[in-house]
Design a protein around this motif. Structure first.
Motif, PDB file in Angstrom:
ATOM      1  N   TYR A 134      20.222 -25.294 -26.088  1.00 18.39           N
ATOM      2  CA  TYR A 134      20.158 -24.337 -24.792  1.00 18.39           C
ATOM      3  C   TYR A 134      18.676 -23.660 -25.018  1.00 18.39           C
ATOM      4  O   TYR A 134      18.028 -23.513 -24.069  1.00 18.39           O
ATOM      5  CB  TYR A 134      21.011 -23.125 -24.895  1.00 18.39           C
ATOM      6  N   ILE A 135      18.018 -23.655 -26.151  1.00 21.70           N
ATOM      7  CA  ILE A 135      16.962 -22.793 -26.310  1.00 21.70           C
ATOM      8  C   ILE A 135      15.509 -24.106 -25.710  1.00 21.70           C
ATOM      9  O   ILE A 135      14.565 -23.385 -25.757  1.00 21.70           O
ATOM     10  CB  ILE A 135      16.582 -22.639 -27.810  1.00 21.70           C
ATOM     11  N   THR A 136      15.949 -25.098 -25.646  1.00 22.65           N
ATOM     12  CA  THR A 136      14.786 -26.086 -25.313  1.00 22.65           C
ATOM     13  C   THR A 136      14.478 -25.994 -23.926  1.00 22.65           C
ATOM     14  O   THR A 136      13.412 -26.231 -23.361  1.00 22.65           O
ATOM     15  CB  THR A 136      15.198 -27.565 -25.704  1.00 22.65           C
ATOM     16  N   PHE A 137      15.474 -25.365 -23.236  1.00 27.37           N
ATOM     17  CA  PHE A 137      15.129 -25.301 -21.723  1.00 27.37           C
ATOM     18  C   PHE A 137      14.136 -24.171 -21.364  1.00 27.37           C
ATOM     19  O   PHE A 137      13.242 -24.687 -20.863  1.00 27.37           O
ATOM     20  CB  PHE A 137      16.560 -24.768 -20.889  1.00 27.37           C
ATOM     21  N   PRO A 138      14.271 -22.997 -22.125  1.00 28.35           N
ATOM     22  CA  PRO A 138      13.157 -22.269 -21.753  1.00 28.35           C
ATOM     23  C   PRO A 138      11.808 -22.796 -22.469  1.00 28.35           C
ATOM     24  O   PRO A 138      10.892 -22.395 -21.778  1.00 28.35           O
ATOM     25  CB  PRO A 138      13.588 -20.755 -22.329  1.00 28.35           C
ATOM     26  N   LEU A 139      12.040 -23.187 -23.606  1.00 27.44           N
ATOM     27  CA  LEU A 139      10.724 -23.602 -24.229  1.00 27.44           C
ATOM     28  C   LEU A 139      10.031 -24.937 -23.661  1.00 27.44           C
ATOM     29  O   LEU A 139       8.630 -24.805 -23.398  1.00 27.44           O
ATOM     30  CB  LEU A 139      11.055 -23.970 -25.699  1.00 27.44           C
ATOM     31  N   ASN A 140      10.669 -25.631 -22.890  1.00 24.10           N
ATOM     32  CA  ASN A 140       9.979 -26.343 -22.301  1.00 24.10           C
ATOM     33  C   ASN A 140       9.466 -26.067 -21.066  1.00 24.10           C
ATOM     34  O   ASN A 140       8.249 -26.604 -20.500  1.00 24.10           O
ATOM     35  CB  ASN A 140      11.096 -27.727 -21.685  1.00 24.10           C
ATOM     36  N   ILE A 141       9.965 -24.985 -20.274  1.00 26.12           N
ATOM     37  CA  ILE A 141       9.273 -24.254 -19.157  1.00 26.12           C
ATOM     38  C   ILE A 141       7.917 -23.677 -19.752  1.00 26.12           C
ATOM     39  O   ILE A 141       7.005 -23.690 -19.151  1.00 26.12           O
ATOM     40  CB  ILE A 141      10.231 -23.246 -18.648  1.00 26.12           C
ATOM     41  N   LEU A 142       7.999 -22.970 -21.035  1.00 20.44           N
ATOM     42  CA  LEU A 142       6.697 -22.299 -21.223  1.00 20.44           C
ATOM     43  C   LEU A 142       5.709 -23.275 -21.769  1.00 20.44           C
ATOM     44  O   LEU A 142       4.573 -23.145 -21.236  1.00 20.44           O
ATOM     45  CB  LEU A 142       7.237 -21.368 -22.720  1.00 20.44           C
ATOM     46  N   TYR A 143       6.333 -24.506 -22.121  1.00 22.94           N
ATOM     47  CA  TYR A 143       5.303 -25.414 -22.815  1.00 22.94           C
ATOM     48  C   TYR A 143       4.883 -26.183 -21.367  1.00 22.94           C
ATOM     49  O   TYR A 143       3.471 -26.383 -21.469  1.00 22.94           O
ATOM     50  CB  TYR A 143       6.009 -26.663 -23.395  1.00 22.94           C
ATOM     51  N   ALA A 144       5.436 -26.272 -20.451  1.00 17.81           N
ATOM     52  CA  ALA A 144       4.890 -26.566 -18.957  1.00 17.81           C
ATOM     53  C   ALA A 144       3.872 -25.900 -18.473  1.00 17.81           C
ATOM     54  O   ALA A 144       2.701 -26.360 -17.851  1.00 17.81           O
ATOM     55  CB  ALA A 144       6.038 -27.153 -18.211  1.00 17.81           C
ATOM     56  N   PHE A 145       3.888 -24.338 -18.577  1.00 17.18           N
ATOM     57  CA  PHE A 145       2.944 -23.592 -18.081  1.00 17.18           C
ATOM     58  C   PHE A 145       1.777 -24.018 -18.888  1.00 17.18           C
ATOM     59  O   PHE A 145       0.616 -23.798 -18.307  1.00 17.18           O
ATOM     60  CB  PHE A 145       3.446 -22.072 -18.371  1.00 17.18           C
ATOM     61  N   ALA A 146       1.773 -23.953 -20.504  1.00 16.28           N
ATOM     62  CA  ALA A 146       0.719 -24.308 -21.217  1.00 16.28           C
ATOM     63  C   ALA A 146      -0.290 -25.547 -20.563  1.00 16.28           C
ATOM     64  O   ALA A 146      -1.577 -25.484 -20.448  1.00 16.28           O
ATOM     65  CB  ALA A 146       0.824 -24.317 -22.506  1.00 16.28           C
ATOM     66  N   VAL A 147       0.535 -26.622 -20.711  1.00  8.58           N
ATOM     67  CA  VAL A 147      -0.173 -28.103 -20.070  1.00  8.58           C
ATOM     68  C   VAL A 147      -0.420 -27.849 -18.717  1.00  8.58           C
ATOM     69  O   VAL A 147      -1.671 -28.413 -18.401  1.00  8.58           O
ATOM     70  CB  VAL A 147       0.898 -29.085 -20.217  1.00  8.58           C
ATOM     71  N   LEU A 148       0.051 -26.981 -17.703  1.00  9.25           N
ATOM     72  CA  LEU A 148      -0.383 -26.923 -16.336  1.00  9.25           C
ATOM     73  C   LEU A 148      -1.787 -26.161 -16.573  1.00  9.25           C
ATOM     74  O   LEU A 148      -2.835 -26.566 -15.550  1.00  9.25           O
ATOM     75  CB  LEU A 148       0.644 -26.114 -15.531  1.00  9.25           C
ATOM     76  N   PHE A 149      -1.684 -25.153 -17.117  1.00  6.05           N
ATOM     77  CA  PHE A 149      -2.702 -24.369 -17.435  1.00  6.05           C
ATOM     78  C   PHE A 149      -3.940 -25.307 -17.908  1.00  6.05           C
ATOM     79  O   PHE A 149      -5.366 -25.326 -17.177  1.00  6.05           O
ATOM     80  CB  PHE A 149      -2.636 -23.329 -18.270  1.00  6.05           C
ATOM     81  N   LEU A 150      -3.971 -26.156 -18.740  1.00  5.78           N
ATOM     82  CA  LEU A 150      -5.016 -27.004 -19.251  1.00  5.78           C
ATOM     83  C   LEU A 150      -5.307 -28.072 -17.997  1.00  5.78           C
ATOM     84  O   LEU A 150      -6.611 -28.367 -17.623  1.00  5.78           O
ATOM     85  CB  LEU A 150      -4.413 -27.910 -20.313  1.00  5.78           C
ATOM     86  N   VAL A 151      -4.316 -28.507 -17.279  1.00 11.76           N
ATOM     87  CA  VAL A 151      -4.707 -29.540 -15.851  1.00 11.76           C
ATOM     88  C   VAL A 151      -5.495 -28.813 -14.953  1.00 11.76           C
ATOM     89  O   VAL A 151      -6.502 -29.222 -14.429  1.00 11.76           O
ATOM     90  CB  VAL A 151      -3.405 -30.213 -15.480  1.00 11.76           C
ATOM     91  N   PHE A 152      -5.268 -27.417 -14.868  1.00 13.70           N
ATOM     92  CA  PHE A 152      -5.874 -26.549 -13.764  1.00 13.70           C
ATOM     93  C   PHE A 152      -7.238 -26.316 -14.262  1.00 13.70           C
ATOM     94  O   PHE A 152      -8.183 -26.552 -13.504  1.00 13.70           O
ATOM     95  CB  PHE A 152      -5.042 -25.311 -13.566  1.00 13.70           C
ATOM     96  N   MET A 153      -7.543 -26.143 -15.388  1.00  9.99           N
ATOM     97  CA  MET A 153      -8.849 -25.901 -15.993  1.00  9.99           C
ATOM     98  C   MET A 153      -9.562 -27.184 -16.098  1.00  9.99           C
ATOM     99  O   MET A 153     -10.966 -26.815 -15.832  1.00  9.99           O
ATOM    100  CB  MET A 153      -8.913 -25.297 -17.399  1.00  9.99           C
ATOM    101  N   THR A 154      -8.973 -28.086 -16.147  1.00  6.67           N
ATOM    102  CA  THR A 154      -9.539 -29.667 -16.005  1.00  6.67           C
ATOM    103  C   THR A 154     -10.299 -29.660 -14.682  1.00  6.67           C
ATOM    104  O   THR A 154     -11.314 -30.284 -14.537  1.00  6.67           O
ATOM    105  CB  THR A 154      -9.010 -30.693 -16.677  1.00  6.67           C
TER     106      THR A 154
END
Length: 211
Positions: A134-154
């Protein structure tokens, strides 16, 4: 011809017929009672002869990279393109997209990677959170925000460089598209995952030295 002679002529056919049914009866019994203990071993080459599928073999790494780029590209298509006209605020659009990316990673991407595994845990090294809990669900969402931020900055960095070179300020040189978005997301995802493995290896090495 006497009846006795006729029976004598039919006897070989009768014997062959009896052997025929005896053979098939034994085959059926062997099939019903077959299990791992009494079944002969079959080589992998022999099994591959009867496997259907395309003759062109694609490596597991290529499949993994394609899947990890394809799903973010789909999220870009349905959310960034699909909701771009409905959500005027860019932060709201990025927030919804980040949640969608995390959910897709947890529910689709990782499950497809597990399905393609030739052995249990074979594709765990391509996931940031390979455990199923169950913990991986919110962790994957937080991780997706981090990757999305890097893509946005790129995207911002590339557009800034292009604008500095061309001098045009009235247009966006590089728009967000599913294919390139998926490629950018894949690149940063794999970089972060490899960074995680590097840190874990350093920690394990330090523990080994201390013991």
């Amino acid at each position: 011809m006497s009846r006795k002679k006729k029976d004598g002529l039919r006897k070989p056919d009768t014997v062959r017929q009896a052997d025929y049914y005896k053979l098939h009866t034994k085959a059926i019994e062997d099939l019903v009672t077959a299990d791992e203990s009494n079944s002969p071993e079959v080589s992998q080459e022999e099994l591959r002869r009867y496997q259907s599928g395309p003759k062109i073999k694609v490596s597991n790494l290529v499949k993994v990279l394609f899947i990890k780029a394809w799903f973010p590209g789909c999220v870009c298509y349905f959310f960034i393109w699909g909701l771009g006209g409905m959500l005027a605020d860019q932060l709201d659009l990025l927030f919804v997209t980040g949640i969608a990316l995390g959910v897709v990673t947890e529910m689709l991407t990782n499950n497809v990677l597990r399905f393609l595994e030739k052995s249990s845990g074979g594709n765990d090294r391509y996931m940031m959170f390979p455990q199923k809990s169950y913990i991986t669900f919110p962790l994957n969402i937080l991780y997706a925000f981090a990757v999305l931020f890097l893509v946005f900055m790129t995207y911002n960095a590339i557009n800034l460089v292009i604008l500095q070179i061309t001098g045009a300020t009235d247009t966006v040189p590089l728009g967000v598209g599913p294919v390139l978005f998926g490629v950018f997301y894949l690149c940063f995802d794999m970089i972060l995952i490899q960074g995680k493995h590097l840190i874990l290896d350093i920690v394990k090495g330090a523990k080994v030295k201390t013991h």
